[in-house]
Enzyme design. Structure first.
Site, PDB file in Angstrom:
ATOM      1  N   CYS A   6      49.631  46.276  44.941  1.00  0.00           N
ATOM      2  CA  CYS A   6      49.461  46.143  43.534  1.00  0.00           C
ATOM      3  C   CYS A   6      49.980  47.080  42.697  1.00  0.00           C
ATOM      4  O   CYS A   6      49.849  48.266  42.826  1.00  0.00           O
ATOM      5  CB  CYS A   6      47.749  46.085  43.460  1.00  0.00           C
ATOM      6  SG  CYS A   6      47.107  46.235  41.678  1.00  0.00           S
ATOM      7  N   ASN A   7      50.726  46.472  41.619  1.00  0.00           N
ATOM      8  CA  ASN A   7      51.240  47.561  40.510  1.00  0.00           C
ATOM      9  C   ASN A   7      50.595  48.374  39.919  1.00  0.00           C
ATOM     10  O   ASN A   7      50.674  49.590  39.839  1.00  0.00           O
ATOM     11  CB  ASN A   7      52.374  46.542  39.737  1.00  0.00           C
ATOM     12  CG  ASN A   7      53.382  46.002  40.197  1.00  0.00           C
ATOM     13  OD1 ASN A   7      54.366  46.655  40.355  1.00  0.00           O
ATOM     14  ND2 ASN A   7      53.243  44.879  41.028  1.00  0.00           N
ATOM     15  N   THR A   8      49.150  47.988  39.641  1.00  0.00           N
ATOM     16  CA  THR A   8      48.375  48.759  38.932  1.00  0.00           C
ATOM     17  C   THR A   8      47.836  49.920  39.806  1.00  0.00           C
ATOM     18  O   THR A   8      47.540  51.117  39.455  1.00  0.00           O
ATOM     19  CB  THR A   8      47.111  48.065  38.197  1.00  0.00           C
ATOM     20  OG1 THR A   8      47.694  46.896  37.234  1.00  0.00           O
ATOM     21  CG2 THR A   8      46.455  48.816  37.287  1.00  0.00           C
ATOM     22  N   CYS A 115      53.892  42.986  38.300  1.00  0.00           N
ATOM     23  CA  CYS A 115      52.512  42.621  38.840  1.00  0.00           C
ATOM     24  C   CYS A 115      52.720  41.378  40.073  1.00  0.00           C
ATOM     25  O   CYS A 115      53.998  40.612  39.682  1.00  0.00           O
ATOM     26  CB  CYS A 115      51.561  41.619  37.716  1.00  0.00           C
ATOM     27  SG  CYS A 115      50.118  40.910  38.746  1.00  0.00           S
ATOM     28  N   THR A 116      52.135  41.707  41.178  1.00  0.00           N
ATOM     29  CA  THR A 116      52.188  40.765  42.365  1.00  0.00           C
ATOM     30  C   THR A 116      51.942  39.354  42.135  1.00  0.00           C
ATOM     31  O   THR A 116      52.304  38.563  42.890  1.00  0.00           O
ATOM     32  CB  THR A 116      51.715  41.279  43.582  1.00  0.00           C
ATOM     33  OG1 THR A 116      50.132  41.516  43.203  1.00  0.00           O
ATOM     34  CG2 THR A 116      52.323  42.544  44.292  1.00  0.00           C
ATOM     35  N   HIS A 117      51.432  39.085  41.001  1.00  0.00           N
ATOM     36  CA  HIS A 117      50.990  37.507  40.524  1.00  0.00           C
ATOM     37  C   HIS A 117      52.105  37.041  40.055  1.00  0.00           C
ATOM     38  O   HIS A 117      52.403  35.803  40.389  1.00  0.00           O
ATOM     39  CB  HIS A 117      50.038  37.507  39.679  1.00  0.00           C
ATOM     40  CG  HIS A 117      48.662  37.585  40.392  1.00  0.00           C
ATOM     41  ND1 HIS A 117      47.872  38.979  40.976  1.00  0.00           N
ATOM     42  CD2 HIS A 117      47.465  36.964  40.343  1.00  0.00           C
ATOM     43  CE1 HIS A 117      46.946  38.674  40.965  1.00  0.00           C
ATOM     44  NE2 HIS A 117      46.337  37.590  40.783  1.00  0.00           N
TER      45      HIS A 117
END
Length: 209
Positions: A6-8, A115-117
């Site tokens: 997760c980037n965040t 973001c992995t989405h």
């Protein structure tokens, strides 16, 4: 080994989590930054607002190449639209155009999925971006980094693959239902109960005459 996929979380909590465990923990930002610098010098990053505000990608990219220029855009609508399976919705295209416009004005040559989405939006983004812009998916590069790290530590598994287990802190039924569209099957999901920190107790201090 654990991958903070997760980037965040990688931007805000990676070093804290690393300090609490004695096994390797990888984040997605540094592998993504290295991959971006390898292909471009004018780099755009689309991310959640928290990741964009953290400046984690700018710092990581410019540590690798101080001459690289970086522009970051927070995209709050993307995750809800993806999770609602509205990728092909005309509204999603309009929002993507709005988010990408500042980056197009800067004539970026590389766009990082912060973001992995976001790789699920590739068909939409490709319609908006010039063909000369390279898309960078940090998730692909953190996998390569994990393989390299496991080799260096002598921890790479040489036996056959084991079944994938999904543990979630939220609703397992909702996770299973939403993930079918990406996994192509209904996964077996278990709920993981995370211990909650003890609340601070308020203490009343009275003065004594």
């Amino acid at each position: 080994m654990a991958i903070m996929a997760c980037n965040t979380s990688s931007a805000l909590a990676l070093e804290t989590v690393r300090s609490e465990f004695d096994f390797p923990i990888l984040g997605v930002i540094l592998p993504g930054a290295r991959a971006a610098v390898a292909v471009g010098k004018r780099i755009g990053v689309i991310a959640t607002p928290a990741t964009a505000a953290s400046n984690a990608y700018r710092r990581a990219i410019q540590e690798v190449d101080p001459k690289a220029q970086v522009w970051q855009v927070g995209c709050p609508a993307f995750v809800p639209l993806i999770e609602q399976n509205r990728i092909n919705d005309p509204y999603t295209y309009e929002i993507a155009q709005e988010y990408l416009e500042p980056l197009l004005q800067q004539q970026i040559d590389t766009l990082v999925y912060g973001c992995t989405h976001y790789p699920h939006l590739a068909p939409i983004l490709r319609r908006i971006l010039p063909n000369t812009v390279t898309l960078v998916d940090p998730a692909v590069h953190v996998v390569a980094a994990a393989v390299q790290e496991l080799d260096l530590l002598g921890l790479r598994n040489q036996s056959g693959a084991k079944p994938t287990r999904f543990g979630v802190s939220g609703c397992p039924q909702q996770f299973a239902r939403l993930s079918v569209q990406w996994l192509g099957c209904t996964p077996a999901v278990e709920q993981v109960c995370l211990p909650m920190p003890m609340p601070l107790q308020s203490v009343s201090i009275e003065s004594i005459d």
